[in-house]
Every structure is written in structure tokens, then in C-alpha cells.
Enzyme design. Structure first.
Site, PDB file in Angstrom:
ATOM      1  N   SER A 107       0.665  -1.533   0.249  1.00  0.00           N
ATOM      2  CA  SER A 107      -0.212   0.133   0.076  1.00  0.00           C
ATOM      3  C   SER A 107       1.085   1.195   0.118  1.00  0.00           C
ATOM      4  O   SER A 107       1.789   1.322  -1.138  1.00  0.00           O
ATOM      5  CB  SER A 107      -0.702  -0.003   1.199  1.00  0.00           C
ATOM      6  OG  SER A 107      -1.740   1.303   1.311  1.00  0.00           O
ATOM      7  N   ASP A 129      -5.201   2.467  -4.030  1.00  0.00           N
ATOM      8  CA  ASP A 129      -6.477   2.528  -3.340  1.00  0.00           C
ATOM      9  C   ASP A 129      -7.074   3.174  -2.376  1.00  0.00           C
ATOM     10  O   ASP A 129      -7.868   3.810  -1.562  1.00  0.00           O
ATOM     11  CB  ASP A 129      -7.053   1.097  -2.621  1.00  0.00           C
ATOM     12  CG  ASP A 129      -5.273   0.718  -1.657  1.00  0.00           C
ATOM     13  OD1 ASP A 129      -4.944   1.942  -1.341  1.00  0.00           O
ATOM     14  OD2 ASP A 129      -5.635  -0.386  -0.839  1.00  0.00           O
TER      15      ASP A 129
END
Length: 563
Positions: A146, A307
Site C-alpha cells: 500500500s 486504493d
């Protein structure tokens, strides 16, 4: 924790860890402290999968820990899915060794008779969630850490529903993993054999096209005419967002998009943004320079696995101001509710979902539109689970929006994880819509504060590295449970301990302190990083009063945590 013979493990890896030359070189150079940190435990596998520093050892991300996790997941798929109906989708971001880890996982699954569909190029989290549903696979794996610094990588696991795996599934996969000998029990085939036998296959371009079409369907403009020539600066922060975000914006008619060149293409070292997280100013700094240089209207940035999305907008003085995830999410919630109402598209029993650490202002906005707001534990997978529950009740269309303070949003049900492609396009639309009405996003935010009261939400993370830090973090959580009756100048009115099970939520190591003025503090260990996260929420008449109270609470927390 069971005491292990670390020297013996290190010696074993020196003899056996030959799949990646980098590992052997690192093992030879390690000092005693580095050996201890690399082998004192196994890298933890949970509902978020694996995440850790890239390197040699059981407590690191490498081809062996990835293979072991893949074999454990393969064993789960073999148990619950019939032969001929076993498949998995795999994607990866731009991080160091992501290609190696993704194709290593593919070789393990294929060797176990599980058909592998893998993106031929880096691709975001939401496109992986989408692929598992579109291709009807048994599971999905995303290789990503991430927004972490470049030394990290990770391994996220998704179910057939496109949602990150539930606690009970993670527990069973973990049990499988723990029973595996990392050097003896893992099946592998060569990639050449995998492709030749059709056990490994590239995901076709039509899947990305189908995903982009779903993103475009989230538009709420209707017949509204807006200026789509607004000047947009976009940064993928050297990650996966470049192709899907710019393509979706172009197909929606936004053509005045300029990409930050230094952050345009994949680079796992993230040279201009060492912490590639749109939540922090450092990662957005170069984008703001571009926005000022080209007199842009809006800055949009997505993290490496695309995301999370962050934005910056001009204030009344012409300076670019970063909006928090709480602010952007609340603005989107209000925009979605107002537009759905205007277009007569609001479902009969509308539902929005947020995490327990996300601003309470969102609940007030939702209630003003008669939208039911559901609170879930931290982690977007819990928002995905709520969509699944609605789907099982044949109420999937009731879901209108979900978001979390950490810059994750989702307005549709085509994926079951946060989607920064969806977030980017919807933010651009919202910005352009309000601009056509003579309003900035800051003007709209001020309107909401005047209507519902000023709310200040902040997040502070305290790092605890290594074995000593891990133990200290656990000790602090115990102390918080037993010894805190006052934070700042405010008494603790109520302590909610989510580890005991609250409001039918899964048990979780999270504490919420409700203070006497109804401000609150939430404390939880991160599930993916060696950090203790503290979330502060203060509601006051104005910004000045809120900041004063927040300062007092933060200073008090810092003293407690530094003991």
C-alpha cells in the site's frame, strides 16, 4: 511466544535459501541484532495477509515467506473448492520485488492444480478485487504494501466475493501456513511450464475495460452541464494508478489532466516521495509545486496500489490546501446524497458505511438525508462485508457510499475494497459541479460545518520497531485498558473495549475513550505496521476552540506513550 533457536534458523537459511541471490548475500552480511530481528518470529499473517520489510528471514517479505503463504492458501482452496473449479487472480503494484513475488505465488498455485489468472502489468487493488468477481475465481492475491516506504512489500488475500478474507478464513489459512515447512512442503512449477500447460494465463484487456465502465457508471451528473476543461494535476506516486485513472478521466470527458512527470512511471524506490502516502504533505509536495506552477484547479494523487486518494484545492488566498480523508469523504457523501436525491436515484432504504475511527460528522450528514449510517471496525474489508450482507438480503442497491478516514472510498458495489480510481473520478466530478455553481470544495465544507458544527479529526501514529517495540506496544495497550481515567483536561466518561465484542462487531484490539465533552480518542495497534495509532475527534463551536482542546488531548497522550 515460543522461544526459537535463532542461530540455527539463520544457519539453515544460509544453506537452503537459494531461490533469490539477494537473500544469500544479505544473510552473509547480517550482524547479531539484524539476525535476531529477521528470525525472532514468523511474519504475521492476518486478515490483511502479510506485510513487512523486504529481506531475508522468517520475519521478512521474501520468496520463501510468499511461497509459504501461497501454499497455505492453496491448501485452503484445495479443501473447499472442487477439482476443475479452483482458480485465483493475482495482481501486483510497482514495489521492489513485486513481480518476483507475484510470479512466485503463481508458480505455487499452478503446481497445486489451481488455475492462475495474472495481470501482465502492474494493476491496482480495485482491479484485483474486480477480477476475482469478473472471472469468478476462488480467491485473489494482491502483492502490495500500500502506502508504506519502499523497503516494505506485502501480500493481500481476497475471497471469491472480491473482499479481503474474513477473520475465520484468515485463521484457517494461518493454521495451514504454520504446519508447512518453508523449505520442504511447498510445491512449485516453472513459469514456462505454467504457461505451456495453461495453468497460468494473463488476464485479458477486456477485464480492465469492464472495470473502467463500472467506474464511469458512478457518475451522478445526469443532464447537468459542467466545465470539464478544469485544470487537473494528477500523480500516481510512481504506482499503479496512471493507466486506469487517466483513462477513466479521459473517457468521462476530462482532458485537461497533467501528470507529475517525476512520479508518473513505476518506481519502487519512490525517489521523490519516500513515504508514498497521499495522507501526508511530503508525498503531495511535488504535486502542489506543479499545481502552483501551472495554475491548476485541483491536485489529485493516488497511492502505489491506487486504493487511496488525496487531494489539494485552492483556498481564498490562492494557496493549495490539503483535505483530509474525513473532509473529502464527508464532502463526497453529501454530494452523492444530494445528487441521488435530485436525480430521483436514492434507493428506498439507503445505506452508507464508515469505520468507527471515521468522523462523526458523516453520520450527521447521512441522517439529514435519511440515510442509515453503519459503523464498522477499521479496515475497508468490513465495509465490503456490509455490501455482502446487503447482497444476501437482496438489498445490494441500498448501498450508496462507504469511506474511511485513511483516504479510502467506494461508491459502487462492483468491487469490495476501496477504489481510488472511483474516488478520483468522483472527486473531479464533484469539484467541477460545485465550481459551476460558484463554490469551492472549501466553501462547501464550511457550509457543512455551519449546519452541523465544526469537527476536528486527527490521527497520530507512534512507532515501535523490532521485538522490544512489539512487546512495549502490547504493554501500552494493557496500561490503557487499566490505568487511564483522564486525557488532557477531560475525564474519561466511558471506555469501550472492542476486544470484548461491541455492537455485534468482531472482537478487535481497539479502545475508544469517550470524554466528558463527548470528544473521543481511539487507540489501536496497526494491523500492518509496527505502530500504535491514535485517533482524536473533537467537536466544538469553531476551529480555534477545537484545536485548543485537541492540543491538550494530544499532549496528554504523548506523555502516556513516552513513559
Amino acid at each position: 511466544m515460543e522461544k526459537r533457536n535463532i542461530k540455527e534458523l539463520h544457519d539453515l537459511w544460509l544453506k537452503k535459501a537459494l531461490l533469490d541471490n539477494d537473500l544469500h548475500k544479505e544473510l552473509l552480511k547480517m550482524n547479531s541484532d539484524e539476525i535476531n530481528d529477521a528470525f525472532y518470529r514468523d511474519l504475521e499473517f492476518g486478515t490483511g495477509g502479510l506485510r513487512g520489510i523486504i529481506g531475508a528471514g522468517t520475519n521478512r517479505m521474501n520468496v520463501y515467506t510468499v511461497s509459504k503463504a501461497s501454499q497455505g492458501l492453496a491448501n485452503y482452496i484445495l479443501k473447499y473448492y472442487k477439482e476443475g473449479n479452483r482458480s485465483i487472480a493475482i495482481s501486483r503494484d510497482s514495489r521492489l520485488k513485486s513481480d518476483l513475488f507475484a510470479f512466485t505465488a503463481a508458480s505455487v498455485f499452478a503446481a497445486n492444480g489451481i488455475k492462475v489468472y495474472i495481470y501482465p502489468y502492474i494493476s491496482p487493488v480495485p482491479t484485483l478485487s474486480f477480477a476475482t468477481r469478473y472471472l469468478k475465481t476462488s480467491a485473489g492475491v494482491m502483492i502490495t504494501a500500500s502506502h508504506n516506504p519502499s523497503k516494505y512489500n506485502g501480500y493481500k488475500v481476497y475471497g471469491s466475493d472480491g473482499c479481503q478474507i474474513a477473520n475465520e478464513v484468515a485463521d484457517e489459512v494461518l493454521n495451514n501456513i504454520e504446519s508447512i515447512d518453508i523449505f520442504k512442503d511447498i510445491k512449485r512449477i516453472s513459469l514456462d511450464d505454467g504457461f505451456k500447460t495453461n495453468m497460468i494465463e494473463y488476464i485479458k484487456p477486456e477485464v480492465l475495460t469492464a472495470f473502467i465502465e463500472e467506474v464511469k457508471k458512478q457518475s451522478l451528473l445526469g443532464d447537468e452541464k459542467i466545465n470539464k476543461d478544469i485544470s487537473i494535476i494528477y500523480s500516481p506516486l510512481n504506482g499503479t494508478g496512471l493507466v486506469p485513472v487517466t483513462r477513466a478521466l479521459k473517457e468521462l470527458g476530462y482532458t485537461n489532466v497533467q501528470v507529475v512527470k517525476e512520479q508518473e512511471f513505476p518506481n519502487g524506490y519512490f525517489p521523490t516521495c519516500p513515504y508514498p502516502n497521499p495522507e501526508i504533505e511530503q508525498a503531495m509536495h511535488l504535486g502542489i509545486e506543479y499545481a502552483n506552477k501551472y495554475d491548476a484547479d485541483l491536485l489529485v494523487a493516488t497511492d502505489p496500489d491506487c486504493d487511496r486518494v488525496g487531494i489539494a484545492v485552492k483556498d481564498k488566498k490562492g494557496n493549495f490546501k490539503l483535505l483530509s480523508g474525513n473532509e473529502t469523504g464527508t464532502l463526497l457523501l453529501d454530494y452523492i446524497c444530494s445528487r441521488k436525491t435530485k436525480l430521483n436515484k436514492m434507493p428506498k432504504e439507503p445505506v452508507a458505511v464508515k469505520t468507527i475511527v471515521t468522523t462523526s460528522l458523516a453520520r450527521k450528514v447521512a441522517e439529514s438525508y435519511h440515510v442509515k449510517m453503519i459503523d464498522v471496525l477499521t479496515g475497508f474489508k468490513y465495509i465490503g462485508e456490509q455490501i455482502k450482507i446487503l447482497e444476501s438480503e437482496k438489498k445490494e442497491n441500498s448501498y450508496i457510499f462507504g469511506f474511511e478516514e485513511s483516504y479510502g472510498v467506494l461508491s459502487g458495489t462492483y468491487v469490495r475494497d476501496k477504489d481510488a480510481v472511483n474516488g478520483s473520478t468522483l472527486i473531479v466530478e464533484m469539484f467541477a459541479y460545485y465550481k459551476s455553481k460558484g463554490l469551492s470544495l472549501l466553501d462547501k465544507l464550511e457550509e457543512l460545518y455551519k449546519k452541523f458544527g465544526y469537527t476536528l479529526n486527527t490521527l497520530y501514529s507512534f512507532e515501535f520497531d523490532g521485538e522490544e517495540g512489539f512487546n512495549k506496544m502490547n504493554s501500552i495497550m494493557t496500561s490503557f485498558r487499566n490505568d487511564v481515567d483522564k486525557i488532557g483536561n477531560l475525564k474519561v466518561k466511558e471506555l469501550i473495549d472492542y476486544s470484548k465484542g461491541v455492537d455485534n462487531l468482531p472482537k478487535s484490539n481497539v479502545l475508544k475513550f469517550i470524554l466528558e465533552d463527548d470528544s473521543y480518542v481511539i487507540v489501536r495497534p496497526s494491523g500492518t505496521e509496527p505502530k500504535l495509532k491514535t485517533y482524536l475527534s473533537v467537536s466544538k463551536a469553531d476551529e480555534k476552540a477545537a484545536k485548543k482542546c485537541e492540543d491538550e488531548i494530544y499532549n496528554s497522550l504523548s506523555k502516556i506513550l513516552s513513559k
